[in-house]
Design an enzyme around this catalytic site. Structure first.
Site, mmCIF file in Angstrom:
data_model
loop_
_atom_site.group_PDB
_atom_site.id
_atom_site.type_symbol
_atom_site.label_atom_id
_atom_site.label_comp_id
_atom_site.label_asym_id
_atom_site.label_seq_id
_atom_site.Cartn_x
_atom_site.Cartn_y
_atom_site.Cartn_z
ATOM 1 N N SER A 1 70.490 41.609 8.976
ATOM 2 C CA SER A 1 70.143 40.628 9.982
ATOM 3 C C SER A 1 70.935 40.801 11.281
ATOM 4 C CB SER A 1 70.374 39.217 9.432
ATOM 5 O OG SER A 1 71.741 38.966 9.206
ATOM 6 N N LYS B 1 76.876 38.229 17.517
ATOM 7 C CA LYS B 1 75.626 37.797 16.884
ATOM 8 C C LYS B 1 75.425 36.297 17.151
ATOM 9 C CE LYS B 1 73.667 38.030 12.144
ATOM 10 N NZ LYS B 1 73.991 38.446 10.754
ATOM 11 N N SER C 1 73.750 42.918 5.743
ATOM 12 C CA SER C 1 73.403 42.631 7.146
ATOM 13 C C SER C 1 74.238 43.323 8.203
ATOM 14 C CB SER C 1 73.448 41.128 7.397
ATOM 15 O OG SER C 1 72.275 40.542 6.925
#
Ligand SMILES: *[C@@H]1O[C@H](CO)[C@@H](O)[C@H](O)[C@H]1NC(C)=O
Ligand SMILES: *[C@@H]1O[C@H](CO)[C@@H](O)[C@H](O)[C@H]1NC(C)=O
Length: 518
Positions: free
Chosen positions: A196, A116, A220
C-alpha cells in the site's frame, strides 16, 4: 498493508507491456543545477556534499522536485498533497547550514522527504489515508516519526499516495488506488505499482523526491519497493513509532524508509527509530537500537562471514525460468562476497502457516479497535468511528467508486466483538512464528534468510520481523527485488548484507526516460 496475499502478488507479477500513451523520448526537464550538480539519482550523501560545496541549496532542490511533480505526477500519481511550507522550510535549512560548522548538522538536514498519507502531519496538509472520509480532519500532533524528521531538519515535501486505508478497505480495490488520488502508476511499466505504500515507492523511483516513508502491515513496504526498483526497509515492529499513523494493527504495523539506495534508507531509519512515549512498543524495542546509528553498517564487505539461509519454497512467481536464473546468479555473487549459503532449507510448518486464518482474524479485531482509538484522538473529524467511515462510504458511492471497490474488509472488522477470538489468534500467530521462522533461524545459526520477493513478506509480517529489499533485476522492463529477512532487531546485519549486495550488483536504474502525456 497491501498485499493481502494473493491479490498483491498477482498484481505484482503481471508483466504487462507499456501502454501506448507513454512515448520514449529524451527527458525535457533540466536535471542539473547551474553549478553542474546532477540531482537525479543523487544520494543523501551526494546532496550533503553538494550543499557543502555550494553547488546546491535546499531551495533549488525543492524547486527541482516541484517541477518533476508538476510534469510527472498527473500520470504517475505518487504525490497526494504538497506542503505549502516546503520552500520556507528549505530557506530555513539553507540559513541554518550557513550558520553552523560543516558536518555538525543531522544527515537529513535540508533533505526533502515525502510521507505516506496515513502518517499525521500537524501543518497545512491533510492526513487522510487517501480517503475523503478523513478530509478536513484535524490531527492532535505530528506522528512520532514526523517529529523526529522535523527535529533533524528534514523538509516535509508532501504526502504520498497509497492504497486507501493502507488496503484495509476492500480486497477488490486495486493496489495503489485511493479515492482522493486515483490509481498510482509504476513508472517502469505504467501498470500497478503494488501497495500500500505505492506513492512513496513511485515517487523516489521517478525522482519526484529524495527519500520517503512508507508503512507496512503485510508487504506494504517490501512489495512496492521491489516493484518500483527501490530499496525498502521494513523495521522490527516497535523500532519506529506508530503514534499518529492511521493504523491497521499494532501487532504488525511498522513505519520504514523507501529510498533509492541502502545508504539513504539507513540514514532515514536512523532518523526515525527510537522511543516515543505515545507508542509503548517503542520502549520494548529500544533494546534493538544500535549505539551510533545505522550508517556504521554500510560496509562494502558486509556479506563476508554471514550465514544466509535459502528457502526455496518461496519461488514460483512471475516468469519462473528467468527469475530463477537471475536469483541463482545473485546467490553466486553472495557466495563470492564471502557469505556462507545454507541451501534448500524449509520452514517446517509453512503449510500450517498458510492454511491458518489467525492473521486475518487478529487484523479484523485490531483494525476496529485501533482505528476507533485513532479517530477518537483527532481534534476534529467528519468521522469518529469505523461505523462512521462505513456509513460515509455508503453515502458517497460516486466519490468513492463504491460500486467498483466495496468495503468488504471494513464490514468484516466492524462485526468483530469481544476478545476471546482475538487472544486465541494472537497466541496462535506467535506459536507459528516461533516454531517456524524463528526455529529455522536459530537451529541453522543464520544471520538472515534470502529469497526472491514473494509470500515470504507475510512470514516476516506475522512475526513482527524486519526485512530489507534491494533491486534485483528487470523482467521485460518490470522491476523485481530480492529480500533479506531476519530475527527481531537484526537491522544492523540486514543493512550490512543489503548494502554489500547492492554495491556488488548495482542493479537499480531510473525509469525509462519518457514524455508523459496526460
Ligand atoms: C487539505 O484539504 C482541503 C480540503 O479539500 C484543501 O482545500 C487543502 O488544499 C488541502 N491541503 C493541501 C495542503 O493540499
Ligand atoms: C521468460 O524470460 C525469458 C528471458 O527474458 C524469455 O526468454 C522467455 O520468453 C520468458 N518466458 C515467458 C513465458 O514469458
Amino acid at each position: 498493508m497491501a498485499c493481502n496475499t494473493v491479490g498483491c502478488f498477482s498484481l505484482f507479477f503481471q508483466f504487462i507491456l507499456l501502454i501506448p500513451l507513454v512515448i520514449f523520448s529524451s527527458l525535457f526537464l533540466p536535471t542539473t543545477t547551474a553549478k553542474g550538480f546532477s540531482i537525479e539519482e543523487a544520494t543523501v550523501y551526494d546532496l550533503q556534499l553538494a550543499f557543502r560545496r555550494n553547488q546546491l541549496t535546499s531551495r533549488q532542490l525543492v524547486e527541482f522536485y516541484h517541477k518533476q511533480i508538476q510534469t510527472q505526477n498527473p500520470v504517475l500519481r505518487g504525490v497526494l498533497e504538497l506542503n505549502p511550507d516546503a520552500l520556507a522550510q528549505a530557506d530555513k535549512a539553507d540559513h541554518e547550514r550557513k550558520a553552523n560548522a560543516p558536518g555538525t548538522l543531522p544527515a537529513l538536514h535540508g533533505i526533502p522527504i515525502l510521507v505516506k498519507d496515513n502518517i499525521a502531519t500537524k501543518d497545512k496538509m491533510n492526513t487522510t489515508a487517501g480517503s475523503f472520509a478523513l478530509l478536513g480532519s484535524v490531527v492532535p500532533r505530528d506522528a512520532g516519526v514526523v517529529t523526529r524528521l522535523r527535529e533533524a531538519g528534514a523538509i516535509i515535501l508532501g504526502k504520498a499516495t497509497l492504497s486507501e486505508w493502507s488496503h484495509y478497505r476492500s480486497n477488490d480495490a486495486p493496489s495503489g488506488w485511493n479515492g482522493r488520488g486515483g490509481e498510482g502508476k509504476n513508472p517502469y511499466t505504467m501498470d500497478g505499482p503494488c501497495g500500500s505504500s505505492s506513492g512513496s515507492a513511485i515517487s523516489v523511483a521517478a525522482n519526484l523526491v529524495a527519500v520517503s516513508l512508507g508503512s507496512e502491515t503485510d508487504g506494504s513496504i517490501l512489495c512496492p519497493s521491489g516493484s518500483n526498483s527501490v530499496v525498502g526497509i521494513k523495521p522490527t515492529v516497535g523500532l519506529t513509532s506508530r503514534a499518529g499513523v492511521v493504523p491497521i494493527t499494532p501487532l504488525q504495523d511498522t513505519v520504514g524508509p523507501i529510498c533509492r539506495t541502502v545508504s539513504d534508507a539507513a540514514l532515514v531509519l536512523e532518523t526515525i527509530a527510537g522511543i516515543d512515549v505515545n507508542d509503548k512498543a517503542t520502549i520494548k524495542a529500544s533494546k534493538y537500537l544500535p549505539r551510533g546509528g545505522y550508517a556504521q553498517f554500510l560496509k562494502k564487505d558486509g556479506l563476508r562471514g554471514k550465514r544466509l539461509g535459502v528457502v526455496r519454497t518461496f519461488y514460483g512467481f512471475g516468469n519462473d525460468t528467468f527469475m530463477h536464473d537471475t536469483f541463482e546468479l545473485h546467490l553466486k555473487t553472495i557466495r563470492q562476497k564471502g557469505a556462507v549459503l545454507v541451501d534448500n532449507l524449509e520452514i517446517n510448518n509453512i503449510q500450517e502457516i498458510f492454511n491458518d486464518q489467525s492473521e486475518d482474524i487478529a487484523m479484523a479485531y485490531e483494525f476496529k479497535l485501533s482505528l476507533n482509538a485513532y479517530l477518537g484522538d483527532l481534534v476534529a473529524s467528519p468521522v469518529r468511528s469505523l461505523a462512521d467511515v462505513i456509513a460515509f462510504n455508503k453515502k458517497h458511492p460516486k466519490l468513492e467508486k463504491l460500486k467498483e471497490y466495496g468495503q468488504d474488509l471494513m464490514l468484516i472488522a466492524q462485526k468483530t466483538n469481544g476478545v476471546r477470538e482475538l487472544k486465541e489468534a494472537v497466541l496462535n500467530m506467535a506459536r507459528l512464528s516461533h516454531n517456524g521462522f524463528e526455529k529455522l533461524m536459530i537451529t541453522k545459526k543464520l544471520d538472515a534468510v534470502v529469497v526472491p520477493i514473494s509470500f515470504f513478506v507475510s512470514i516476516l509480517a506475522r512475526g513482527g520481523y524486519p526485512g530489507v529489499t534491494v533491486p534485483a533485476g528487470y523482467e521485460k522492463g518490470a522491476p523485481f527485488g530480492i529480500i533479506f529477512g531476519g530475527l527481531k532487531g537484526s537491522e544492523p546485519k540486514l543493512i550490512e548484507i543489503a548494502y554489500s549486495f547492492e554495491q556488488a550488483t548495482l542493479i537499480r536504474k531510473p525509469p525509462p526516460l519518457r514524455k508523459l502525456k496526460v
